[in-house]
Design a protein around this motif. Structure first.
Motif, PDB file in Angstrom:
ATOM      1  N   GLY A 262      31.902  43.665  42.572  1.00 19.68           N
ATOM      2  CA  GLY A 262      32.105  45.130  42.951  1.00 19.68           C
ATOM      3  C   GLY A 262      33.471  45.156  43.456  1.00 19.68           C
ATOM      4  N   GLU A 263      34.477  44.194  42.946  1.00 27.53           N
ATOM      5  CA  GLU A 263      35.907  44.454  43.341  1.00 27.53           C
ATOM      6  C   GLU A 263      36.576  44.841  42.213  1.00 27.53           C
ATOM      7  OE1 GLU A 263      36.967  40.468  45.152  1.00 27.53           O
ATOM      8  OE2 GLU A 263      35.680  40.815  46.734  1.00 27.53           O
ATOM      9  N   ARG A 264      37.611  45.333  42.352  1.00 28.07           N
ATOM     10  CA  ARG A 264      38.667  45.612  41.288  1.00 28.07           C
ATOM     11  C   ARG A 264      39.559  44.639  40.883  1.00 28.07           C
ATOM     12  NH1 ARG A 264      40.707  51.480  43.058  1.00 28.07           N
ATOM     13  NH2 ARG A 264      38.790  52.783  42.211  1.00 28.07           N
ATOM     14  N   ILE A 265      39.923  44.454  39.390  1.00 29.31           N
ATOM     15  CA  ILE A 265      40.922  43.226  39.124  1.00 29.31           C
ATOM     16  C   ILE A 265      42.079  44.043  38.436  1.00 29.31           C
ATOM     17  CG2 ILE A 265      41.111  41.464  37.320  1.00 29.31           C
ATOM     18  CD1 ILE A 265      37.974  41.679  37.062  1.00 29.31           C
ATOM     19  N   PHE A 266      43.071  43.467  38.978  1.00 29.05           N
ATOM     20  CA  PHE A 266      44.561  43.711  38.787  1.00 29.05           C
ATOM     21  C   PHE A 266      45.370  42.710  38.099  1.00 29.05           C
ATOM     22  CE2 PHE A 266      42.985  46.456  42.324  1.00 29.05           C
ATOM     23  CZ  PHE A 266      43.388  47.402  42.083  1.00 29.05           C
TER      24      PHE A 266
ATOM     25  N   GLY B   8      39.738  46.086  35.393  1.00 30.60           N
ATOM     26  CA  GLY B   8      38.375  45.982  35.245  1.00 30.60           C
ATOM     27  C   GLY B   8      37.844  45.800  36.532  1.00 30.60           C
ATOM     28  N   GLU B   9      36.502  45.258  36.516  1.00 32.37           N
ATOM     29  CA  GLU B   9      35.363  45.143  38.102  1.00 32.37           C
ATOM     30  C   GLU B   9      34.959  43.725  37.590  1.00 32.37           C
ATOM     31  OE1 GLU B   9      35.713  48.534  36.481  1.00 32.37           O
ATOM     32  OE2 GLU B   9      37.318  49.031  37.955  1.00 32.37           O
ATOM     33  N   THR B  10      34.642  43.546  39.061  1.00 36.57           N
ATOM     34  CA  THR B  10      33.816  42.173  39.016  1.00 36.57           C
ATOM     35  C   THR B  10      32.258  42.539  39.085  1.00 36.57           C
ATOM     36  OG1 THR B  10      33.992  42.092  41.449  1.00 36.57           O
ATOM     37  CG2 THR B  10      35.742  40.828  40.094  1.00 36.57           C
ATOM     38  N   ARG B  11      31.512  41.601  38.819  1.00 41.70           N
ATOM     39  CA  ARG B  11      30.070  41.909  38.983  1.00 41.70           C
ATOM     40  C   ARG B  11      29.408  40.347  39.241  1.00 41.70           C
ATOM     41  NH1 ARG B  11      28.736  39.560  34.133  1.00 41.70           N
ATOM     42  NH2 ARG B  11      30.253  40.184  32.404  1.00 41.70           N
ATOM     43  N   ALA B  12      28.224  40.470  39.705  1.00 43.44           N
ATOM     44  CA  ALA B  12      27.462  39.255  40.197  1.00 43.44           C
ATOM     45  C   ALA B  12      27.023  38.271  38.969  1.00 43.44           C
ATOM     46  CB  ALA B  12      26.201  39.696  40.946  1.00 43.44           C
ATOM     47  N   THR B  13      26.721  39.029  37.863  1.00 47.57           N
ATOM     48  CA  THR B  13      26.440  38.172  36.593  1.00 47.57           C
ATOM     49  C   THR B  13      27.532  37.406  36.122  1.00 47.57           C
ATOM     50  OG1 THR B  13      25.190  40.084  36.181  1.00 47.57           O
ATOM     51  CG2 THR B  13      25.004  38.069  34.728  1.00 47.57           C
TER      52      THR B  13
END
Ligand code: ADP
Ligand code: MG
Length: 321
Positions: free
Chosen positions: A150-154, A289-294
């Protein structure tokens, strides 16, 4: 020219260029004083003629680059640069070459207040190894393994420019020295200030040396998570788009390497803090993009899955079979 003459003439400078040096160049080893309460951060990187740069590469740029790639690693740890060593392997000691190399090296060193405290000088194929030492408040280093879902990637700046240039040169093409894409290859700007600002803001950081499609999965893997990234969001310079076209620019941004930008994750609670620190940066961070648990890194182009091209370079591919 003897080894001691090379060191005295080109690399030994008056004391006072860096703090915390109890004993610098000239003894068997340097003696350094870290700031109280800080941990040391150590990194090393080699540049080898033919592998990382052409043998006729301009020496001032080589001096800059050999330190810049190491400062980029310190930046990715959120470290304040402090000292470095220089190991030089030279086919021959040529005064003009050494003067230009030292000028490029020290111009960047002085901008980051990092002091040369030792090294080694030998005859051999042209190669440069720098070991850089920085420091962080104890426990404060930025690592690859701190990102959550649920974090943003920069990323800190445009990708693919340097790879385009290196590919041109490796294919025997010429790139004008006043070209913006040449500068991005020859004079990379390590994101030291950005790395320091990301302390307490980013949850994980990596510097992009092998290409986003290789380096981002390293961060995700270390953090035990995955991500969805959209290729439309990749920052691409106008110069690269014009020269390479959109599709090739994208491929270079993902798999080319030599970008020396930072890639980092920021949890929602820290988004305002990122916005605040980034106002003072030379370039604005781009959210890709965004992070996810999978686990796994998914690349999307126009909403459809996209397979990044294989990295253009792997030193030991094919060995040991
Ligand atoms: P030793 O034989 O004891 O290793 P050297 O003769 O190799 O010593 O080096 C003498 C001193 O010069 C040492 O302090 C070493 O760190 C320093 N030195 C050697 N080469 C370089 C270089 N390229 N840049 C900076 N310092 C160097
Ligand atoms: Mg030695």
């Amino acid at each position: 020219m003897r080894e001691v003459d090379i060191i005295e003439r080109y690399f030994r400078r008056e004391a006072g260029s860096a703090a915390g040096v109890s004993l610098g160049i000239g003894d068997d080893a340097a003696v350094l004083r870290p700031p109280p309460g800080e941990e040391l951060v150590v990194t090393t990187d080699s540049l080898v003629a033919g592998t990382h740069f052409a043998p006729d590469h301009p020496p001032d740029s080589l001096g800059h680059r050999s330190l810049a790639v190491n400062l980029s690693d310190l930046a990715a740890m959120g470290a304040q640069p402090r000292w470095f060593t220089l190991s030089l392997s030279l086919p021959l000691a040529e005064a003009g070459w050494l003067t230009a190399f030292a000028a490029g090296l020290f111009a960047l060193a002085d901008r980051h207040a990092i002091g040369l405290v030792g090294g080694d000088t030998v005859r051999g194929p042209l190669a440069v190894t720098v070991t850089a030492i920085g420091s962080v408040p104890a426990g404060g280093a930025l690592r690859r393994d701190g990102a959550g879902p649920g974090e943003r990637i920069f990323v800190t700046g445009p990708l693919g420019d340097a790879a385009w240039t290196w590919r041109q040169l490796a294919a025997g093409g010429a790139v004008p020295r006043d070209d913006a894409l040449w500068a991005r290859f020859a004079w990379p700007e390590p994101r030291v200030r950005e790395g320091l600002d990301l302390r307490g803001v980013a949850s994980a950081v990596i510097d992009l040396s092998d290409g986003l499609a290789t380096d981002l999965p390293r961060l995700l893997g270390a953090s035990g998570i995955g991500a969805d990234c959209e290729l439309e969001r990749l920052p691409l310079s106008t110069a690269l788009r014009r020269r390479a076209g959109e599709a090739e620019a994208r491929a270079l941004a993902l798999s080319g390497g030599d970008d020396y930008e930072l890639c980092f994750t920021v949890p929602p609670a820290k988004w305002p803090a990122l916005e605040a620190v980034a106002t003072a940066w030379p370039g604005q961070p781009a959210c890709i993009g965004e992070t996810r648990a999978t686990p796994g890194c998914r690349w999307l182009l126009s909403g459809a899955p996209y397979q990044p091209p294989l990295p253009s370079f792997e030193h030991f591919a094919g060995d040991g079979r």
